[in-house]
Design an enzyme around this catalytic site. Structure first.
Site, PDB file in Angstrom:
ATOM      1  N   TYR A 145      51.754  19.991  13.151  1.00 60.92           N
ATOM      2  CA  TYR A 145      50.408  20.099  13.680  1.00 60.92           C
ATOM      3  C   TYR A 145      50.412  19.656  15.137  1.00 60.92           C
ATOM      4  CZ  TYR A 145      48.698  20.555   8.855  1.00 60.92           C
ATOM      5  OH  TYR A 145      48.464  20.977   7.581  1.00 60.92           O
ATOM      6  N   ASP A 176      44.467  32.449  -0.990  1.00 60.96           N
ATOM      7  CA  ASP A 176      45.610  32.360  -0.060  1.00 60.96           C
ATOM      8  C   ASP A 176      46.959  32.235  -0.756  1.00 60.96           C
ATOM      9  OD1 ASP A 176      45.608  29.736  -0.952  1.00 60.96           O
ATOM     10  OD2 ASP A 176      45.663  28.845   1.053  1.00 60.96           O
ATOM     11  N   ASP A 181      44.134  22.784  -1.923  1.00 56.55           N
ATOM     12  CA  ASP A 181      44.404  21.637  -1.052  1.00 56.55           C
ATOM     13  C   ASP A 181      43.403  20.520  -1.298  1.00 56.55           C
ATOM     14  OD1 ASP A 181      46.502  22.978   0.247  1.00 56.55           O
ATOM     15  OD2 ASP A 181      45.112  23.922   1.650  1.00 56.55           O
ATOM     16  N   ASP A 213      40.896  29.404   1.711  1.00 56.63           N
ATOM     17  CA  ASP A 213      41.785  28.239   1.586  1.00 56.63           C
ATOM     18  C   ASP A 213      40.916  27.016   1.319  1.00 56.63           C
ATOM     19  OD1 ASP A 213      43.792  26.388   1.744  1.00 56.63           O
ATOM     20  OD2 ASP A 213      44.317  26.778   3.826  1.00 56.63           O
TER      21      ASP A 213
END
Length: 303
Positions: A145, A176, A181, A213
């Site tokens: 990231y 996705d 998540d 997502d």
């Protein structure tokens, strides 16, 4: 524990599959596989929605701490680095398929992929046997990231966002092809491969390059403030500004690489705990179909 799955049937809350004449089983929570017809698509303000699903327990006979350990192979921040999960007999198991999802009473297992205050983009390798945790790559290079993530990040086991399912509540976006998540907002920094008990508090419908997502916002039951948080309104009271910060972080993290900002469905607002539980139920049902090969697995590993 299960080590693979091919053709199978769902019986008595266990997914049993025959592979080469040997029976294997994946834990499947029967409470997740009930009629979801009450949740029909419609226009709504997610913050104001009050879902009233049939009262039920997320029953599970699994222990909170499944009998496994983690084993690192290779060197961190290299292409060969993997974190495998090992059962008590020394066999590799899958953190995606073999760790139970539900612990009952609205509590779930959460597998940590990325500890808070780190930037290496670690993720379960869904296309490798036993789905170990590894660092993501792009064009052969390790991915990071552009700045540290501020929360513990990882996945809900035994969930899957079906890429063939168009979610009419979120602009018809397709799944996705990954587990769901989790963003865990507690104070403690977790470790890669750690499994935490969490309770969901809210959901964000991120749309990444056209794919849905889901981000489930949750709190570890080990956090000192966990008993104070039971829905997204409590997050604003005890962790003020956190939901907005999470949305903005995931909206903007690709911009430094020259990509457009991610979008969010559901009116660009977080949805309630009840809605988060609905997402978990539906994606657990999709995972069960995947494991039974009722839907194509493609390149995904079911071992």
């Amino acid at each position: 524990m299960a080590t693979a799955a091919a053709a199978g049937i769902l019986t008595s809350g266990r997914l049993t599959a025959s592979i080469g004449g040997v029976l294997h089983a994946h834990s499947v929570n029967p409470a997740f596989h009930s009629n979801l017809a009450a949740f029909s698509p419609k226009s709504f303000s997610p913050a104001a929605i009050s879902f009233r699903p049939r009262r039920r327990q997320f029953a599970s006979t699994a222990l909170y701490k499944p009998d496994f350990s983690v084993k690192e192979e290779g060197t961190k921040e290299t292409l060969d680095y993997r974190v495998f999960f090992i059962d008590s007999s020394g066999k590799k198991v899958s953190p995606w398929h073999d760790i139970p999802l539900s612990l009952g009473d609205g509590v779930f297992n959460f597998v940590v992929e990325i500890p808070k205050n780190s930037s290496a983009k670690m993720e379960v390798a869904t296309d490798e046997p036993f789905t170990p945790i590894k660092q993501d790559t792009k064009k052969g290079k390790l991915r990071y990231y552009p700045y540290n993530i501020n929360w513990n990040y990882g996945l809900l086991p035994q969930t899957w966002e079906d890429p063939s399912y168009a979610n009419l509540e979120v602009d018809g976006a397709l799944g996705d092809n990954d587990p769901v998540d989790v963003i865990e907002i507690g104070d403690a920094r977790a470790k890669i491969g750690e499994v935490l008990k969490i309770k969901p508090l809210a959901a964000l419908a991120m749309i990444d390059e056209g794919e849905l997502d889901w981000k489930i916002v949750a709190i570890s039951l080990n956090d000192p403030r966990a008993s104070l948080l039971n829905d997204m309104n409590d997050v604003e009271i005890h962790f003020p500004g956190t939901l907005t910060a999470i949305r903005n972080w995931f909206r903007d993290y690709k911009i430094p690489d020259g990509k457009p900002a991610n979008q969010f469905g559901l009116g660009n607002k977080p949805a309630s705990k009840d809605y988060a539980l609905k997402v978990i139920r539906e994606t657990n049902e999709s995972w069960a179909k995947l494991i039974k090969r009722s839907v194509p697995a493609g390149q995904l590993s079911l071992a």
